[in-house]
Design a protein around this motif. Structure first.
Motif, short mmCIF file in Angstrom:
data_model
loop_
_atom_site.label_atom_id
_atom_site.label_comp_id
_atom_site.label_asym_id
_atom_site.label_seq_id
_atom_site.Cartn_x
_atom_site.Cartn_y
_atom_site.Cartn_z
N ASN A 259 0.84 -1.19 0.00
CA ASN A 259 0.00 0.00 0.00
C ASN A 259 0.88 1.25 0.00
OD1 ASN A 259 -1.63 2.19 0.92
ND2 ASN A 259 -3.06 0.72 1.82
N PHE A 260 0.70 2.13 -0.99
CA PHE A 260 1.55 3.31 -1.10
C PHE A 260 1.40 4.24 0.11
CE2 PHE A 260 2.93 7.42 -2.96
CZ PHE A 260 4.21 7.03 -3.34
N THR A 261 0.23 4.29 0.71
CA THR A 261 0.06 5.15 1.89
C THR A 261 0.91 4.65 3.06
OG1 THR A 261 -1.95 3.97 2.57
CG2 THR A 261 -2.23 5.97 1.24
N ASP A 262 1.13 3.35 3.14
CA ASP A 262 2.04 2.80 4.16
C ASP A 262 3.47 3.26 3.89
OD1 ASP A 262 -0.11 1.50 5.34
OD2 ASP A 262 0.36 -0.45 4.40
N ALA A 263 3.86 3.28 2.63
CA ALA A 263 5.20 3.74 2.26
C ALA A 263 5.40 5.20 2.66
CB ALA A 263 5.43 3.57 0.76
N ILE A 264 4.40 6.02 2.40
CA ILE A 264 4.47 7.44 2.76
C ILE A 264 4.59 7.60 4.27
CG2 ILE A 264 3.20 9.63 2.75
CD1 ILE A 264 4.33 8.93 0.02
N ALA A 265 3.85 6.81 5.03
CA ALA A 265 3.89 6.90 6.49
C ALA A 265 5.29 6.56 7.01
CB ALA A 265 2.84 5.97 7.11
N VAL A 266 5.90 5.50 6.47
CA VAL A 266 7.25 5.12 6.91
C VAL A 266 8.26 6.17 6.46
CG1 VAL A 266 9.08 3.40 6.63
CG2 VAL A 266 6.72 2.67 7.05
N GLU A 267 8.09 6.70 5.26
CA GLU A 267 8.97 7.77 4.78
C GLU A 267 8.96 8.95 5.75
OE1 GLU A 267 9.07 11.18 1.28
OE2 GLU A 267 7.88 9.38 0.94
N ARG A 268 7.78 9.39 6.13
CA ARG A 268 7.67 10.52 7.05
C ARG A 268 8.30 10.21 8.41
NH1 ARG A 268 1.58 12.16 5.30
NH2 ARG A 268 2.19 13.34 3.45
N GLN A 269 8.11 8.99 8.88
CA GLN A 269 8.71 8.59 10.16
C GLN A 269 10.23 8.66 10.08
OE1 GLN A 269 8.16 4.47 11.23
NE2 GLN A 269 8.43 4.92 13.39
N ILE A 270 10.80 8.06 9.06
CA ILE A 270 12.25 8.02 8.92
C ILE A 270 12.84 9.41 8.70
CG2 ILE A 270 14.17 7.14 7.53
CD1 ILE A 270 12.44 4.60 7.08
N LYS A 271 12.13 10.25 7.96
CA LYS A 271 12.61 11.62 7.75
C LYS A 271 12.76 12.36 9.09
CE LYS A 271 11.25 12.66 3.05
NZ LYS A 271 10.42 13.46 2.15
N GLY A 272 11.99 11.99 10.08
CA GLY A 272 12.07 12.62 11.39
C GLY A 272 13.18 12.08 12.27
N TRP A 273 13.83 11.03 11.83
CA TRP A 273 14.90 10.42 12.62
C TRP A 273 16.20 11.18 12.48
CZ3 TRP A 273 14.66 4.44 11.50
CH2 TRP A 273 13.47 3.92 12.02
N ASN A 274 17.02 11.06 13.52
CA ASN A 274 18.36 11.64 13.43
C ASN A 274 19.27 10.68 12.64
OD1 ASN A 274 19.27 9.60 15.18
ND2 ASN A 274 19.18 10.92 16.97
N ARG A 275 20.46 11.13 12.37
CA ARG A 275 21.41 10.36 11.57
C ARG A 275 21.74 9.01 12.20
NH1 ARG A 275 24.43 11.57 7.28
NH2 ARG A 275 26.16 10.17 6.87
N ALA A 276 21.90 8.97 13.51
CA ALA A 276 22.25 7.71 14.18
C ALA A 276 21.18 6.64 13.96
CB ALA A 276 22.46 7.95 15.67
N LYS A 277 19.91 7.02 14.04
CA LYS A 277 18.83 6.06 13.82
C LYS A 277 18.80 5.61 12.36
CE LYS A 277 14.78 6.39 15.86
NZ LYS A 277 13.54 6.96 16.45
N LYS A 278 19.04 6.53 11.43
CA LYS A 278 19.08 6.15 10.02
C LYS A 278 20.22 5.19 9.75
CE LYS A 278 16.92 10.43 8.46
NZ LYS A 278 17.13 11.73 7.84
N GLU A 279 21.37 5.44 10.35
CA GLU A 279 22.52 4.53 10.17
C GLU A 279 22.23 3.17 10.78
OE1 GLU A 279 25.69 6.94 11.78
OE2 GLU A 279 26.08 7.87 9.82
N ALA A 280 21.54 3.13 11.91
CA ALA A 280 21.17 1.86 12.53
C ALA A 280 20.21 1.09 11.62
CB ALA A 280 20.55 2.10 13.90
N LEU A 281 19.28 1.79 10.98
CA LEU A 281 18.36 1.13 10.05
C LEU A 281 19.12 0.54 8.87
CD1 LEU A 281 15.46 0.48 9.17
CD2 LEU A 281 15.40 2.73 8.08
N ILE A 282 20.05 1.28 8.34
CA ILE A 282 20.87 0.80 7.22
C ILE A 282 21.60 -0.49 7.62
CG2 ILE A 282 22.93 1.30 5.84
CD1 ILE A 282 21.92 4.30 5.90
#
Length: 89
Positions: A50-73
């Protein structure tokens, strides 16, 4: 999530194939955040039914700091939880 040539991260979603959208980013199409930060490299992706789910996760991740993004990677979900419990963004 893309890593730009300047080391910054770009988080987005697309209805196109991932390969096609990355090629567009690397061609500077359309003019966007990544246009002046090429080339970009795919660091993390997830598919959604569902594309709306993708948008929701995108918005969540955009709000994360660099450390959380690196942990996700890295796929380090325990670290993401620890960083979230510290309210670090």
């Amino acid at each position: 999530m893309l890593r730009c040539a300047d080391g910054s991260f770009y988080v987005g979603s697309t209805r196109k194939s991932l390969e096609e959208r990355i090629a567009e980013h690397n061609a500077g199409i359309p003019r966007s955040y990544t246009s002046s930060r090429r080339p970009v490299t795919l660091m993390w992706s997830q598919e959604f039914d569902n594309f709306t789910d993708a948008i929701a996760v995108e918005r969540q991740i955009k709000g994360w700091n660099r450390a959380k993004k690196e942990a996700l990677i890295k796929g380090d979900f325990a670290l993401i939880r620890r960083l979230a419990s510290r309210k670090s963004g």
